[in-house]
Design an enzyme around this catalytic site. Sequence first.
Site, mmCIF file in Angstrom:
data_model
loop_
_atom_site.group_PDB
_atom_site.id
_atom_site.type_symbol
_atom_site.label_atom_id
_atom_site.label_comp_id
_atom_site.label_asym_id
_atom_site.label_seq_id
_atom_site.Cartn_x
_atom_site.Cartn_y
_atom_site.Cartn_z
ATOM 1 N N HIS A 254 0.361 9.253 -6.876
ATOM 2 C CA HIS A 254 0.662 9.010 -8.274
ATOM 3 C C HIS A 254 0.003 10.137 -9.044
ATOM 4 C CE1 HIS A 254 1.067 4.666 -6.954
ATOM 5 N NE2 HIS A 254 2.239 4.983 -7.432
ATOM 6 N N ASP B 132 -5.167 9.952 -5.257
ATOM 7 C CA ASP B 132 -5.557 9.474 -3.919
ATOM 8 C C ASP B 132 -4.707 8.304 -3.426
ATOM 9 O OD1 ASP B 132 -7.463 11.218 -4.845
ATOM 10 O OD2 ASP B 132 -9.176 9.946 -4.434
ATOM 11 N N HIS B 133 -3.469 8.217 -3.882
ATOM 12 C CA HIS B 133 -2.567 7.160 -3.409
ATOM 13 C C HIS B 133 -1.493 7.810 -2.534
ATOM 14 C CE1 HIS B 133 -3.580 4.995 -7.473
ATOM 15 N NE2 HIS B 133 -4.611 5.015 -6.636
ATOM 16 N N LEU B 134 -1.770 7.876 -1.249
ATOM 17 C CA LEU B 134 -0.891 8.626 -0.355
ATOM 18 C C LEU B 134 0.322 7.794 0.035
ATOM 19 C CD1 LEU B 134 -3.682 10.105 1.937
ATOM 20 C CD2 LEU B 134 -2.526 11.189 0.010
#
Lengths: 529, 178
Positions: free
Chosen positions: A312, A465-467
């Site tokens: 995101h 950090d939202h893979l």
Amino acid sequence: MNQDFDADVIVVGSGALGSNAAFELAKLGKSVIILEAGEHIPRWKIVENFRNSSNKGNYNSPYPNEPWAHHSYDEQYIENTGSFEFRPGMLKLVGGTTWHWAAACWRYLPNDMKLKTLYGVGRDWPLEYSELEPYYVRAEIALGVCGSDTQDQSGQGGGAFPPRSSPYPMAPEGDTYLFQRLRERMAPAGYHFIHEPNGRATEPYDGRPACSGNNNCMPVCPIGAMYSGDVHARHAEQAGAKLITDATAYKLEKGADDKIVAIHYRSSTGADVRLTAKYFIVAAHGLETPKLLLISEVANSSDQVGRNLMDHTGQGLQFIADEPLWPGRGAVQQGGIFNRRDGEFRKERASVKHSISNNVPNIAVAKRLIAQGVYGKELDERIRHDAARWVDVSTVYETLPLQTNTVRPSRTRKDALGIPMLVVNYEVGDYVKAAKSGVTEDYAHFVQLMGGTVVEDNTGYQNRDHLMGTVIMGANPKDSVVNHECRTHDHANLFLATTGVIPASGTINPTLAGVALSIRMADIIAREV
Amino acid sequence: MITRRKLLYSGAALTGAGLFAPLWAGVALAQEVSSAASDDVESFRQLSMFLLERPSLDAALSLRILAQCTQNDPEFPQKMKALWSKVGQHHVRSVGQLSGSPFYRDPVIKDTTQKIVSAWYLGYTGTPVSLRATDGTRLVTFTGALAYQPTADATVIPTYSRGKTNYWVNPPATLAND
């Protein structure tokens, strides 16, 4: 127990997703081995590491960074070839990266999962919200989520949404004074403030104490009120799973019938071990999972492994309001403004979520004032004044899966075990850029409504950090890596427990969906093993 | 190079409580300021109190900041003493007067001032670099970072809660005067 295999199921990775899958399987009497590249580090040591860290804004700094198990900020770990520096804060230790998250446990909306059908962009999930819903309930119970059963989490100001078959396990924490005041002044302008369902206990839960407002969810909750993956690593072990640390998986071995027959791991002591199992789950996060598949040359008949990388995309706003709001009391975040979460506009531009941060802001405040040349007694007075009024908004944009946003094993850089590290190519897409003017507009409006003075309203795009997307889920084996079960199209006994399967990002933190999918896959595997 | 004996003495002089200081603290300090001269120690203490407008400062932290700044920049002691002597020469009576004075426009003077004040308030020296495993920062103190003091009644030093669940629904008692 079957004597022909080392285990019924081998799980690669002991983070929240892998450990929940492992626990569900072990609970049902399956023999399970968990391989973890890092080590077990007790909470108190991480807390002390944090307190002794010279860069407390670096959320990886209290965590191990070993030549054989790097955290993601290591200079060698990720090489970026695109214009955006894609560098999420990922960890390698028992429990994984949920050691430092803020425990946001949102559910996707039904519409998020039908993006292509409804809005003609991106991809659909190959399953409906209603199919995932019972597993959301189980994931919320596993993580001990507290939340509101009455709010419209789609941000449109309607009734309770999305649909739930069961209430949240715990009542939400009380609204911070900051949140109350922002809502009182901004809601009349049409902004819907939504409480963030979160994995912080509001009463003793599963061995965890209730949150007491230590204000340090990231990088480590000092008392373990906040859920982290080590909880289920421990539960899995207690249910009979065998956890092997210092064990970096580097090869999935294919058998004659396209099934995976073994996994190979290496330890820092030099040992190379081959283990066999009936089923394999790779739960090594959204960058390491595709890397392991690519270096093993498995699961990639679609050529989609390592493509469609999404985060995101983030942006931030800081301003000083015209009244004391006192951020820093309670957990580090509590919710935000979701007006742009869903709507017809998604045909053209990304949906957006604004979260209100609630960190003790003193260091940032003092740094700014010192840079302005404020010293002495005035500095103390201004720190109190500004810290009481500091408003920090953290925004995320929905992103679309693009073939050219990739993660690949490096051809030049290897870790101490001789295993390739990562190369990422990432560009912020036009879908995000098209939504930026709306964010700029919101920011100006927020500042105006709060009588604010802008500290920073143009941060540039940031990591969140939202893979997602790198082992993308889909109905068609020709353009996706796993099916709706998270089973690889190419190998019937290989499943992927990672948010990397998520094909449509929405705007919400994907961990809860990942845990729900992991519990679901454990059910599926348990029926077959 | 100053001796350990001198160092222990200077530490005692700084705190006024040296008699009660455990010996290991002196050893630790000796390691930290092995490169600092004793007159530097005293100048730094005086200058820090002037810049911070505080009548006393933690002696161990003072030595630590001086040592770290010196290690980061070997010319720091000279720069610091030059700043302190300017303050004396120009009869600058307060830090507010300093930042308004013509010689504060000298980037070295300004930078030295900010380095010292930053170390005391932020609790570290050096410049943090985001998204990297290492940078040049060094810890001075966490709980002793002065930036936390002005709000100590209202907000926590992270990881050190003094409240219980939901204490945060109410504002601090001082709200009306904030």
